[in-house]
Design a protein around this motif. Structure first.
Motif, PDB file in Angstrom:
ATOM      1  N   UNK A  66       0.697  -1.024  -0.190  1.00 38.83           N
ATOM      2  CA  UNK A  66      -0.065   0.035   0.038  1.00 38.83           C
ATOM      3  C   UNK A  66       0.910   1.090  -0.076  1.00 38.83           C
ATOM      4  N   UNK A  67       0.605   2.569  -0.627  1.00 38.64           N
ATOM      5  CA  UNK A  67       0.980   3.733  -0.435  1.00 38.64           C
ATOM      6  C   UNK A  67       0.745   4.170   0.669  1.00 38.64           C
ATOM      7  N   UNK A 123      -5.540   3.035 -20.213  1.00 34.55           N
ATOM      8  CA  UNK A 123      -5.911   3.744 -20.347  1.00 34.55           C
ATOM      9  C   UNK A 123      -5.135   5.106 -19.126  1.00 34.55           C
ATOM     10  N   UNK A 124      -5.248   6.003 -19.280  1.00 32.37           N
ATOM     11  CA  UNK A 124      -4.039   6.801 -18.868  1.00 32.37           C
ATOM     12  C   UNK A 124      -4.302   5.840 -17.164  1.00 32.37           C
ATOM     13  N   UNK A 125      -2.760   6.062 -16.606  1.00 33.77           N
ATOM     14  CA  UNK A 125      -2.802   5.072 -15.225  1.00 33.77           C
ATOM     15  C   UNK A 125      -1.020   5.144 -15.130  1.00 33.77           C
ATOM     16  N   UNK A 126      -1.665   5.816 -12.914  1.00 34.20           N
ATOM     17  CA  UNK A 126      -0.376   5.698 -12.810  1.00 34.20           C
ATOM     18  C   UNK A 126      -0.046   4.275 -11.883  1.00 34.20           C
ATOM     19  N   UNK A 127       1.018   3.742 -12.331  1.00 31.96           N
ATOM     20  CA  UNK A 127       0.894   1.985 -11.483  1.00 31.96           C
ATOM     21  C   UNK A 127       2.191   2.389 -10.030  1.00 31.96           C
ATOM     22  N   UNK A 128       1.543   2.253  -8.961  1.00 33.63           N
ATOM     23  CA  UNK A 128       2.558   2.951  -8.060  1.00 33.63           C
ATOM     24  C   UNK A 128       2.946   1.231  -7.032  1.00 33.63           C
ATOM     25  N   UNK A 129       4.184   1.422  -6.953  1.00 32.49           N
ATOM     26  CA  UNK A 129       4.657   0.234  -6.550  1.00 32.49           C
ATOM     27  C   UNK A 129       5.737   0.318  -5.030  1.00 32.49           C
ATOM     28  N   UNK A 130       5.197  -0.066  -3.996  1.00 28.22           N
ATOM     29  CA  UNK A 130       6.122   0.459  -2.412  1.00 28.22           C
ATOM     30  C   UNK A 130       6.583  -1.214  -2.478  1.00 28.22           C
ATOM     31  N   UNK A 150       0.723   4.710 -19.252  1.00 20.78           N
ATOM     32  CA  UNK A 150       0.368   3.813 -18.304  1.00 20.78           C
ATOM     33  C   UNK A 150       2.030   4.253 -18.101  1.00 20.78           C
ATOM     34  N   UNK A 151       2.292   4.734 -16.987  1.00 20.33           N
ATOM     35  CA  UNK A 151       3.237   5.212 -15.574  1.00 20.33           C
ATOM     36  C   UNK A 151       3.562   4.483 -14.959  1.00 20.33           C
ATOM     37  N   UNK A 152       4.647   3.606 -14.454  1.00 20.74           N
ATOM     38  CA  UNK A 152       5.240   2.930 -13.491  1.00 20.74           C
ATOM     39  C   UNK A 152       6.188   3.572 -12.183  1.00 20.74           C
ATOM     40  N   UNK A 153       6.300   4.062 -11.352  1.00 21.14           N
ATOM     41  CA  UNK A 153       6.733   4.427 -10.067  1.00 21.14           C
ATOM     42  C   UNK A 153       6.775   3.960  -9.008  1.00 21.14           C
ATOM     43  N   UNK A 154       7.834   3.729  -8.424  1.00 21.67           N
ATOM     44  CA  UNK A 154       8.235   2.860  -7.385  1.00 21.67           C
ATOM     45  C   UNK A 154       9.174   1.646  -7.871  1.00 21.67           C
ATOM     46  N   UNK A 155       9.177   1.551  -6.640  1.00 23.36           N
ATOM     47  CA  UNK A 155       9.238  -0.384  -6.610  1.00 23.36           C
ATOM     48  C   UNK A 155       9.336  -1.020  -4.956  1.00 23.36           C
ATOM     49  N   UNK A 156      10.179  -1.802  -4.878  1.00 20.12           N
ATOM     50  CA  UNK A 156      10.468  -2.975  -4.168  1.00 20.12           C
ATOM     51  C   UNK A 156      10.709  -2.460  -2.696  1.00 20.12           C
ATOM     52  N   UNK A 157      10.395  -1.865  -1.699  1.00 20.73           N
ATOM     53  CA  UNK A 157      11.238  -1.015  -0.237  1.00 20.73           C
ATOM     54  C   UNK A 157      11.328   0.470  -1.351  1.00 20.73           C
ATOM     55  N   UNK A 158      10.857   0.701  -1.814  1.00 22.55           N
ATOM     56  CA  UNK A 158      10.973   2.513  -2.728  1.00 22.55           C
ATOM     57  C   UNK A 158       9.670   2.152  -3.386  1.00 22.55           C
ATOM     58  N   UNK A 159       8.973   2.972  -2.333  1.00 16.13           N
ATOM     59  CA  UNK A 159       7.934   3.929  -2.797  1.00 16.13           C
ATOM     60  C   UNK A 159       7.616   4.816  -2.938  1.00 16.13           C
ATOM     61  N   UNK A 160       6.451   5.305  -4.210  1.00 16.76           N
ATOM     62  CA  UNK A 160       7.186   6.762  -5.004  1.00 16.76           C
ATOM     63  C   UNK A 160       6.599   7.472  -4.351  1.00 16.76           C
ATOM     64  N   UNK A 161       7.680   8.586  -4.497  1.00 13.33           N
ATOM     65  CA  UNK A 161       7.575   9.717  -3.660  1.00 13.33           C
ATOM     66  C   UNK A 161       5.784  10.560  -4.141  1.00 13.33           C
ATOM     67  N   UNK A 162       5.589  11.558  -3.492  1.00 10.58           N
ATOM     68  CA  UNK A 162       4.241  12.778  -3.769  1.00 10.58           C
ATOM     69  C   UNK A 162       4.359  13.137  -5.216  1.00 10.58           C
ATOM     70  N   UNK A 163       6.280  13.927  -4.810  1.00 10.97           N
ATOM     71  CA  UNK A 163       6.569  14.103  -6.180  1.00 10.97           C
ATOM     72  C   UNK A 163       6.347  14.038  -7.618  1.00 10.97           C
TER      73      UNK A 163
END
Length: 352
Positions: free
Chosen positions: A226-227, A306-313, A328-341
């Motif tokens: 979860x984010x 569809x316009x999608x932001x995938x969050x990998x936490x 589709x934009x993919x953000x984050x990685x294992x134990x590296x959740x994406x930032x708000x910015x």
């Protein structure tokens, strides 16, 4: 040729298995292609069923291992056994020349055992585990051919490797042969049908789908994926200030509580009523944007382009990222959740 595909669950895994239908159709345009799937996910395959305009899946064969297991625990033997025997009869109505089992579990491999097979039938499955994926080595006992795939392998590519082996071809190149999921016209058909569906009314959902909205899939089966709620609140407030409805779907009572907690802190945020997987297709197709963690409905938005932001936490983005679309934009990685910015910038790229 009669071909049987075995991919039982879950939502994201079934979606990521869809490209092999089209890969096989290129090699065997006149084959009968059937698919065994858990009953709860059978609706995911409806858009790929063979029609007058194209050949896709000829027969979807649902089973209910999960429900039968729960019934047996409750001592409800008779009905479960009757349903199992009916499933066994259905899967044996066709004699298969090729069976491709892409899950790598004993229960899915056992389905290949139940199927009726021609004398020289090929039964193809995984020879090895891939990183971060479930795998049971005993499943290989049910195959005639076990296919080695890279240890670090995207979920879509893994299935396509097996289909390629079944056609005696090299694995498809991502750039030269990108995966296809649903028919090319499917997204536009979803968007054109929205006004005709009663399950998309304000009374049913709790919000107006004809006004701009963003779907925020904040929950998933594993808490670590979860984010943070604080991040959702910041982004939700910014979207709300732009006049976009923030919709916080849920899948069970615990998730509904979290949606309600988030909605209290995001102006005009909406906790919708429960909806089916079928309804989810229309909601995703009509959304201005979908933002979600690594979960099935987020992947649905991605495979529909569809316009999608995938969050990998807390899972690797390479395993399920939507690499096939600039939407589709993919953000984050294992134990590296994406930032708000990072999420803020992705929103700007996709919807301005």
């Amino acid at each position: 040729m009669n071909i049987l595909l075995v991919k039982l669950s879950s939502l994201g895994d079934v979606l990521h298995n869809l490209p092999i239908v089209w890969d096989l159709r290129k090699q065997y345009p006149n084959a009968q292609i059937d698919w065994v799937v858990e009953e709860g996910y059978a609706s995911l395959l409806d858009p790929v069923k063979t029609t007058d305009s194209f050949k896709g899946i000829d027969r979807v064969i649902p089973l209910a291992f999960r429900r039968w297991k729960n019934s047996l625990k409750k001592g409800e033997f008779v009905h479960s056994i009757q349903e199992f025997l009916a499933f066994k009869k259905e899967i044996q109505e066709v004699q298969y020349d090729l069976i491709i089992e892409t899950q790598g579990l004993i229960k899915s491999a056992y389905v290949t055992y139940l199927a009726d097979k021609s004398i020289n039938a090929r039964i193809i499955g995984l020879a090895n585990q891939t990183e971060y994926s479930g795998y049971e080595p005993l499943a290989r006992k049910f195959y005639t051919e076990s296919i080695q795939v890279p240890f670090r392998c995207h979920a879509v590519d893994r299935s396509r490797y097996l289909a390629a082996a079944a056609s005696d071809l090299p694995p498809p190149d991502r750039a030269q042969a990108p995966p296809q999921f649903y028919p090319d016209t499917y997204l536009s058909s979803l968007q054109s049908e929205i006004g005709t569906r009663k399950d998309l009314s304000i009374n049913s959902l709790g919000f107006d789908i004809h006004q701009p909205y963003v779907l925020c899939f904040h929950s998933t089966a594993r808490e670590a994926k979860r984010w943070s709620n604080e991040h959702w609140i910041v982004i939700g407030k910014e979207l709300s200030e732009r006049g976009i409805q923030v919709v916080l779907p849920w899948g069970n009572p615990e998730e509904k509580i979290i949606s309600a907690q988030l909605a209290k802190q995001i102006p005009q945020a909406i906790v919708p009523g429960s909806f089916s997987i079928t309804t989810a297709f229309y909601l995703v197709a009509n959304a201005k944007l979908t933002i979600g963690v690594d979960t099935g409905l987020t992947h649905l938005a991605a495979i529909l382009n569809c316009p999608t932001i995938e969050l990998y936490c807390d899972s690797p983005h390479w395993k399920a990222e939507g690499y096939w679309s600039e939407q589709v934009i993919n953000l984050g990685d294992t134990q590296v959740p994406p930032s708000i910015e990072e999420v803020r910038q992705a929103i700007g790229r996709l919807i301005g």
